[in-house]
Design a protein around this motif. Structure first.
Motif, PDB file in Angstrom:
ATOM      1  N   ILE A  33       0.853  -1.201   0.000  1.00 38.63           N
ATOM      2  CA  ILE A  33       0.000   0.000   0.000  1.00 38.63           C
ATOM      3  C   ILE A  33       0.887   1.249   0.000  1.00 38.63           C
ATOM      4  CG2 ILE A  33      -2.148   0.962   0.929  1.00 38.63           C
ATOM      5  CD1 ILE A  33      -2.332  -1.281   2.923  1.00 38.63           C
ATOM      6  N   GLU A  34       2.218   1.056   0.099  1.00 40.64           N
ATOM      7  CA  GLU A  34       3.092   2.235   0.210  1.00 40.64           C
ATOM      8  C   GLU A  34       3.549   2.766  -1.160  1.00 40.64           C
ATOM      9  OE1 GLU A  34       7.099   2.114   1.263  1.00 40.64           O
ATOM     10  OE2 GLU A  34       7.120   4.027   2.269  1.00 40.64           O
ATOM     11  N   ASP A  35       4.851   2.740  -1.407  1.00 36.61           N
ATOM     12  CA  ASP A  35       5.365   3.508  -2.541  1.00 36.61           C
ATOM     13  C   ASP A  35       5.026   2.952  -3.918  1.00 36.61           C
ATOM     14  OD1 ASP A  35       6.292   5.373  -0.838  1.00 36.61           O
ATOM     15  OD2 ASP A  35       8.406   4.833  -0.970  1.00 36.61           O
ATOM     16  N   GLY A  36       4.571   1.706  -4.005  1.00 34.43           N
ATOM     17  CA  GLY A  36       4.155   1.165  -5.293  1.00 34.43           C
ATOM     18  C   GLY A  36       2.738   1.594  -5.683  1.00 34.43           C
ATOM     19  N   PRO A  93       7.444   0.345   6.596  1.00 39.38           N
ATOM     20  CA  PRO A  93       8.529   1.026   5.892  1.00 39.38           C
ATOM     21  C   PRO A  93       9.047   2.226   6.688  1.00 39.38           C
ATOM     22  CG  PRO A  93       6.444   1.793   5.028  1.00 39.38           C
ATOM     23  CD  PRO A  93       6.113   0.778   6.116  1.00 39.38           C
ATOM     24  N   LYS A  94      10.241   2.689   6.288  1.00 36.01           N
ATOM     25  CA  LYS A  94      10.802   3.970   6.768  1.00 36.01           C
ATOM     26  C   LYS A  94      10.772   4.154   8.278  1.00 36.01           C
ATOM     27  CE  LYS A  94       9.848   6.347   2.392  1.00 36.01           C
ATOM     28  NZ  LYS A  94       9.096   5.322   1.670  1.00 36.01           N
ATOM     29  N   ILE A  95      10.961   3.082   9.028  1.00 38.07           N
ATOM     30  CA  ILE A  95      10.962   3.278  10.479  1.00 38.07           C
ATOM     31  C   ILE A  95      12.234   4.019  10.877  1.00 38.07           C
ATOM     32  CG2 ILE A  95       9.542   1.282  11.107  1.00 38.07           C
ATOM     33  CD1 ILE A  95      12.232   0.032  12.042  1.00 38.07           C
ATOM     34  N   ILE A 128      14.599  -1.113   6.928  1.00 38.73           N
ATOM     35  CA  ILE A 128      15.673  -0.240   7.406  1.00 38.73           C
ATOM     36  C   ILE A 128      16.113   0.572   6.191  1.00 38.73           C
ATOM     37  CG2 ILE A 128      17.972  -0.187   8.470  1.00 38.73           C
ATOM     38  CD1 ILE A 128      15.713  -1.379  10.270  1.00 38.73           C
ATOM     39  N   GLU A 129      15.696   1.836   6.151  1.00 36.92           N
ATOM     40  CA  GLU A 129      15.972   2.647   4.963  1.00 36.92           C
ATOM     41  C   GLU A 129      16.145   4.125   5.285  1.00 36.92           C
ATOM     42  OE1 GLU A 129      12.703   2.017   2.175  1.00 36.92           O
ATOM     43  OE2 GLU A 129      11.228   2.039   3.774  1.00 36.92           O
ATOM     44  N   THR A 130      16.363   4.417   6.588  1.00 36.90           N
ATOM     45  CA  THR A 130      16.711   5.782   6.986  1.00 36.90           C
ATOM     46  C   THR A 130      17.987   5.699   7.822  1.00 36.90           C
ATOM     47  OG1 THR A 130      15.560   5.730   9.123  1.00 36.90           O
ATOM     48  CG2 THR A 130      14.239   6.362   7.205  1.00 36.90           C
ATOM     49  N   GLU A 155      17.222   2.215  -2.037  1.00 28.60           N
ATOM     50  CA  GLU A 155      16.996   3.474  -2.750  1.00 28.60           C
ATOM     51  C   GLU A 155      16.650   4.594  -1.776  1.00 28.60           C
ATOM     52  OE1 GLU A 155      18.075   3.190  -5.736  1.00 28.60           O
ATOM     53  OE2 GLU A 155      18.091   1.012  -5.526  1.00 28.60           O
ATOM     54  N   ASP A 156      15.736   4.316  -0.844  1.00 27.23           N
ATOM     55  CA  ASP A 156      15.406   5.344   0.146  1.00 27.23           C
ATOM     56  C   ASP A 156      16.611   5.686   1.001  1.00 27.23           C
ATOM     57  OD1 ASP A 156      12.564   6.257   0.136  1.00 27.23           O
ATOM     58  OD2 ASP A 156      12.195   4.099   0.126  1.00 27.23           O
ATOM     59  N   PHE A 157      17.390   4.674   1.371  1.00 27.27           N
ATOM     60  CA  PHE A 157      18.551   4.933   2.220  1.00 27.27           C
ATOM     61  C   PHE A 157      19.576   5.792   1.492  1.00 27.27           C
ATOM     62  CE2 PHE A 157      22.730   4.075   3.965  1.00 27.27           C
ATOM     63  CZ  PHE A 157      22.505   4.378   5.301  1.00 27.27           C
TER      64      PHE A 157
HETATM   65 MG    MG Z   1      11.349   2.340   0.429  1.00 31.43          MG
END
Ligand code: MG
Ligand code: COA
Length: 291
Positions: A33-36, A93-95, A128-130, A155-157
């Motif tokens: 439900i997130e970035d896609g 995501p993005k915790i 884990i992306e921050t 990619e987010d990281f």
């Molecule tokens: Mg992401």
């Protein structure tokens, strides 16, 4: 914990893709439900998930749901829409820290209790992306026993630290290693990054093998063509299994004879080598190989 050699993202607003995913014999499916999913399709995605979890036959595939980040303001509604349909697990995501894990765990536990499902019947994995998540890994890993895996979001990281992505991924080495290290220390699975080039299956294979060699237990994927390549890369090869068996058998004989270290094929074998061989056999069994 189920083996998750490959975890396939499926934009959940697309019913056709949900059905396709269910037919692929992939270890794990992550209904996204997130970035896609576009902002104006979030509600369609939630409804599709609630209905698919009740009606679609997913075969042996695990059914995870990736909710929106807690900072988005959408997570509560996501959980409300999907938890009662009993997904196998939730992906956050993005915790940034352990508090967010705790917040989601409390909501999951409440739904489990209200429905009379066993505590822990819904698994949790976190992305884990921050940079904050990397710094807070220890607290994140220990806050709740529901947590089964860490997923590295490359990619987010990279974006959040101002890195430029390269093929060798040296800009990600510290964070990828930190994810593997903490997963190993706290008995969790570690899922490696997404390979974005849908055409380049050989590049995918190389990156999957390099992740497996670092200690990752599986990899996120985004297209049906990536399923087999990745599941194979995270399954020990026939030669590796054969050699591991010989090590374990020889070790038993040498132990009986009172020898801790011995030579096999001209190479020294002692306790850590035996342990590595046992891990290969474990991974082979988890992948359904008869060993
Ligand atoms: Mg992401
Ligand atoms: N899950 C399930 N089915 C998928 C799929 C996925 N992730 N990606 C593609 N498919 C299906 C297509 O629907 C198509 O099915 P069909 O033959 O029944 O029509 C078939 O596989 C071939 O797809 P293809 O035409 O090669 O790709 P596409 O152009 O339809 O889609 C993407 C390309 C990148 C949009 C798609 O692969 C995708 O949505 N991937 C996941 C993206 C995502 O979730 N991102 C967030 C996490 S990183």
């Amino acid at each position: 914990m189920p083996a998750r050699r490959a975890m396939l993202y499926v934009p959940a607003d697309d019913e056709r893709k949900i059905h396709k995913a269910a037919s692929l014999d992939v270890d794990s499916i992550c209904l996204d439900i997130e970035d896609g999913v576009a902002v104006n399709r979030k509600s369609a995605a939630r409804q599709n998930i609630a209905s698919a979890l009740k009606t679609v036959h997913f075969g042996r595939s695990e059914r995870l749901v990736r909710i929106n980040s807690l900072g988005s303001g959408l997570a509560e509604e996501d959980l409300h829409a999907v938890l009662n349909a009993h997904p196998d697990g939730i992906v956050i995501p993005k915790i940034e820290g352990a508090d967010e894990v705790k917040w989601v765990c409390q909501r999951i536990a409440a739904v489990e209790q209200a429905n009379g499902w066993g505590h822990g019947s819904i698994a949790l994995l976190v992305l884990i992306e921050t940079p904050q998540a990397v710094l807070n890994l220890r607290e994140i890993c220990t806050i709740d026993a529901r947590l089964q895996g860490l997923i590295f979001g490359a990619e987010d990281f990279a974006g959040s630290i101002g890195a430029v992505r390269s093929l060798a991924a040296t800009e990600l080495l510290y964070a990828r290693s930190a994810v593997v290290l903490h997963a190993a220390a706290f008995n969790l699975q570690a899922m490696d990054m997404v390979w974005l080039d849908l055409q380049d299956l050989e590049g995918l294979r190389q990156e999957a093998l390099s992740g497996a060699a670092m200690g990752f237990t599986g990899k996120q994927i985004i297209h049906p063509n990536q399923v087999q390549v990745v599941q194979e890369a995270f399954t020990p090869s026939a030669e590796a299994i054969e050699f591991a068996k010989r090590v374990v058998e020889a070790a038993e004989a040498y132990q009986q004879a009172g020898k801790g270290a011995f030579a096999l094929n001209g190479k020294m074998v002692d306790a850590p080598v035996i342990k590595a061989a046992e891990r290969i056999l474990e991974r082979a069994r988890a992948a359904g190989k008869a060993v």
